[in-house]
Design an enzyme around this catalytic site. Structure first.
Site, PDB file in Angstrom:
ATOM      1  N   ARG A  15       0.844  -1.200   0.000  1.00 45.99           N
ATOM      2  CA  ARG A  15       0.000   0.000   0.000  1.00 45.99           C
ATOM      3  C   ARG A  15       0.883   1.254   0.000  1.00 45.99           C
ATOM      4  O   ARG A  15       1.019   1.939  -0.987  1.00 45.99           O
ATOM      5  CB  ARG A  15      -0.942  -0.030   1.224  1.00 45.99           C
ATOM      6  CG  ARG A  15      -2.163   0.874   1.089  1.00 45.99           C
ATOM      7  CD  ARG A  15      -1.875   2.333   1.368  1.00 45.99           C
ATOM      8  NE  ARG A  15      -1.335   2.557   2.708  1.00 45.99           N
ATOM      9  CZ  ARG A  15      -0.771   3.683   3.095  1.00 45.99           C
ATOM     10  NH1 ARG A  15      -0.669   4.695   2.258  1.00 45.99           N
ATOM     11  NH2 ARG A  15      -0.268   3.814   4.307  1.00 45.99           N
ATOM     12  N   ASP A  16       1.550   1.499   1.094  1.00 45.97           N
ATOM     13  CA  ASP A  16       2.334   2.734   1.213  1.00 45.97           C
ATOM     14  C   ASP A  16       3.514   2.730   0.246  1.00 45.97           C
ATOM     15  O   ASP A  16       3.921   3.776  -0.267  1.00 45.97           O
ATOM     16  CB  ASP A  16       2.848   2.881   2.655  1.00 45.97           C
ATOM     17  CG  ASP A  16       3.201   4.313   2.990  1.00 45.97           C
ATOM     18  OD1 ASP A  16       2.824   5.212   2.220  1.00 45.97           O
ATOM     19  OD2 ASP A  16       3.859   4.532   4.022  1.00 45.97           O
ATOM     20  N   HIS A 206       4.770   4.494  12.696  1.00 43.95           N
ATOM     21  CA  HIS A 206       5.016   4.411  11.256  1.00 43.95           C
ATOM     22  C   HIS A 206       6.081   5.456  10.918  1.00 43.95           C
ATOM     23  O   HIS A 206       5.808   6.648  10.932  1.00 43.95           O
ATOM     24  CB  HIS A 206       3.672   4.716  10.558  1.00 43.95           C
ATOM     25  CG  HIS A 206       3.698   4.706   9.069  1.00 43.95           C
ATOM     26  ND1 HIS A 206       3.055   3.727   8.332  1.00 43.95           N
ATOM     27  CD2 HIS A 206       4.242   5.556   8.158  1.00 43.95           C
ATOM     28  CE1 HIS A 206       3.209   3.983   7.032  1.00 43.95           C
ATOM     29  NE2 HIS A 206       3.924   5.088   6.904  1.00 43.95           N
ATOM     30  N   HIS A 208       9.184   7.056   8.483  1.00 39.70           N
ATOM     31  CA  HIS A 208       9.849   7.155   7.178  1.00 39.70           C
ATOM     32  C   HIS A 208      11.272   7.648   7.400  1.00 39.70           C
ATOM     33  O   HIS A 208      11.564   8.349   8.363  1.00 39.70           O
ATOM     34  CB  HIS A 208       9.090   8.113   6.254  1.00 39.70           C
ATOM     35  CG  HIS A 208       7.898   7.479   5.607  1.00 39.70           C
ATOM     36  ND1 HIS A 208       7.902   7.028   4.309  1.00 39.70           N
ATOM     37  CD2 HIS A 208       6.673   7.191   6.089  1.00 39.70           C
ATOM     38  CE1 HIS A 208       6.719   6.499   4.018  1.00 39.70           C
ATOM     39  NE2 HIS A 208       5.943   6.588   5.092  1.00 39.70           N
ATOM     40  N   CYS A 239       9.406   9.031  -2.321  1.00 40.85           N
ATOM     41  CA  CYS A 239       8.775   9.850  -3.349  1.00 40.85           C
ATOM     42  C   CYS A 239       9.238   9.370  -4.733  1.00 40.85           C
ATOM     43  O   CYS A 239      10.427   9.194  -4.962  1.00 40.85           O
ATOM     44  CB  CYS A 239       9.171  11.305  -3.147  1.00 40.85           C
ATOM     45  SG  CYS A 239       8.587  12.359  -4.466  1.00 40.85           S
ATOM     46  N   ASN A 248       9.914   3.808   3.745  1.00 43.01           N
ATOM     47  CA  ASN A 248       9.563   3.294   5.067  1.00 43.01           C
ATOM     48  C   ASN A 248      10.759   2.550   5.655  1.00 43.01           C
ATOM     49  O   ASN A 248      11.731   2.246   4.955  1.00 43.01           O
ATOM     50  CB  ASN A 248       8.409   2.296   4.928  1.00 43.01           C
ATOM     51  CG  ASN A 248       7.079   2.976   4.665  1.00 43.01           C
ATOM     52  OD1 ASN A 248       6.418   3.439   5.589  1.00 43.01           O
ATOM     53  ND2 ASN A 248       6.690   3.049   3.402  1.00 43.01           N
TER      54      ASN A 248
HETATM   55 ZN    ZN Z   1       3.883   6.168   5.076  1.00 40.64          ZN
END
Ligand code: ZN
Length: 320
Positions: A15-16, A206, A208, A239, A248
């Site tokens: 997903r992410d 979560h 990054h 990105c 992540n």
């Molecule tokens: Zn994220």
């Protein structure tokens, strides 16, 4: 060092990690990766997002993907932006749905073109749809540690949104460092504040790695009592316009460090690393994960899985 015995990892690569990629990864390959991480021991997977296919073409196969994930050993979460997404996710068989609101007004408007209050107003319908179907809701707070538009985000602004989630019945809340602005001290303070104010709510972090602090943040969170983290296979999630941008926390890197410290993850690196290397092959570019390149501690395994130190391992074998 104060450490938990056991940590749970939520795998968010599909997903992410994929949502910002330009080219579409076929559903079959997404399923292959999901099956591989579950086989390696991952028990919580955030598989996709029920958003407009126009906004996020990479995840346009959400319902189809959700229909074909290997059931029984893991729970599957899907992110939803609104009531319609919640209905679709529940119909497709999501075990949990994730809703996201930013802790800063500027980021929420940029992200979903709505004020925080407008996002909060939409929550009632989403919770009603999910909870009446027996589906848990995870409330995620984006930019919990810093906002790319606003800078600092006050703790009260973060906890205000957490309270709204908890009041509606969320049992888990994610504090997300969406653009990698957190440092360990800030993380420890925020985790402590969260646990004091919401002792019965399950906290997920979560992180990054945009500024190289993600693993240090994880360690600080661990020491402050956190025991559940979002990670992405291969560390994807950067990105798409910045090649090689840090994404992540890489799942294998986290498994390696935790197991090395004696913290149980339930994840087998011997199976997880090949899954990360397969993902790299599918995506066709070098992923930021480190342990997928360097291998586990056992030199023979590292040689076998990653081809690292092969000559050394062969020499040792000849000697023994
Ligand atoms: Zn994220």
């Amino acid at each position: 060092m104060q450490l938990p015995e056991k940590v749970t990892l939520r795998e968010v690569a599909m997903r992410d990690g994929l949502q910002s990629l330009k080219h579409f990864v076929p559903t079959e390959q997404k399923r292959e990766i999901i099956a591989a991480v579950v086989e390696a021991g991952i028990r919580r997977v955030e598989a996709t997002s029920f958003v407009s296919p126009k906004a996020v073409p990479q995840l346009k196969d959400a319902a189809e993907l959700m229909g074909g994930v290997p059931r029984g050993r893991a729970t599957y979460a899907a992110l939803v932006p609104n009531a319609r997404g919640a209905r679709d996710a529940v119909a497709a068989g999501a075990d949990e749905i994730v809703v996201v609101i930013s802790a800063s007004e500027a980021h929420n408007r940029e992200n979903v073109r709505r004020s925080i209050d407008a996002s909060l107003a939409e929550l009632d319908a989403v919770f009603e749809i999910a909870l009446s179907a027996g589906v848990d809701v995870i409330g995620s707070v984006a930019v919990s540690f810093g906002c790319p538009f606003q800078g600092d985000v006050p703790e009260a602004d973060v906890l205000r949104i957490v309270a709204q989630y908890v009041r509606r019945g969320a049992r888990s809340v994610i504090l997300a460092d969406t653009t990698g602005m957190a440092g360990p001290t800030r993380v420890a303070r925020r985790v402590t504040a969260f646990r004091e104010r919401f002792p019965d709510t399950h906290l997920v972090l979560h992180f990054h790695n945009n500024r190289g602090t993600a693993m240090a943040n994880l360690l600080a969170a661990l020491q402050a009592g956190a025991d559940c983290f979002d990670t992405a296979l291969g560390g994807i999630g950067g990105c798409p316009y910045v090649p090689q941008a840090a994404g992540n926390l890489a799942t294998a890197d986290v498994v390696f460090m935790l197991e090395e410290m004696g913290v149980e993850t339930g994840v087998d690196l011997q199976k997880l690393i090949p899954a990360a290397r397969r993902l790299e092959e599918i995506l066709g570019f070098t992923l930021p994960g480190q342990v997928m390149k360097s291998g586990p501690r056992d030199p023979r395994l590292a040689a076998h899985i990653c081809g690292i130190g092969k000559a050394l391992a062969q020499r040792q074998q000849a000697d023994s």
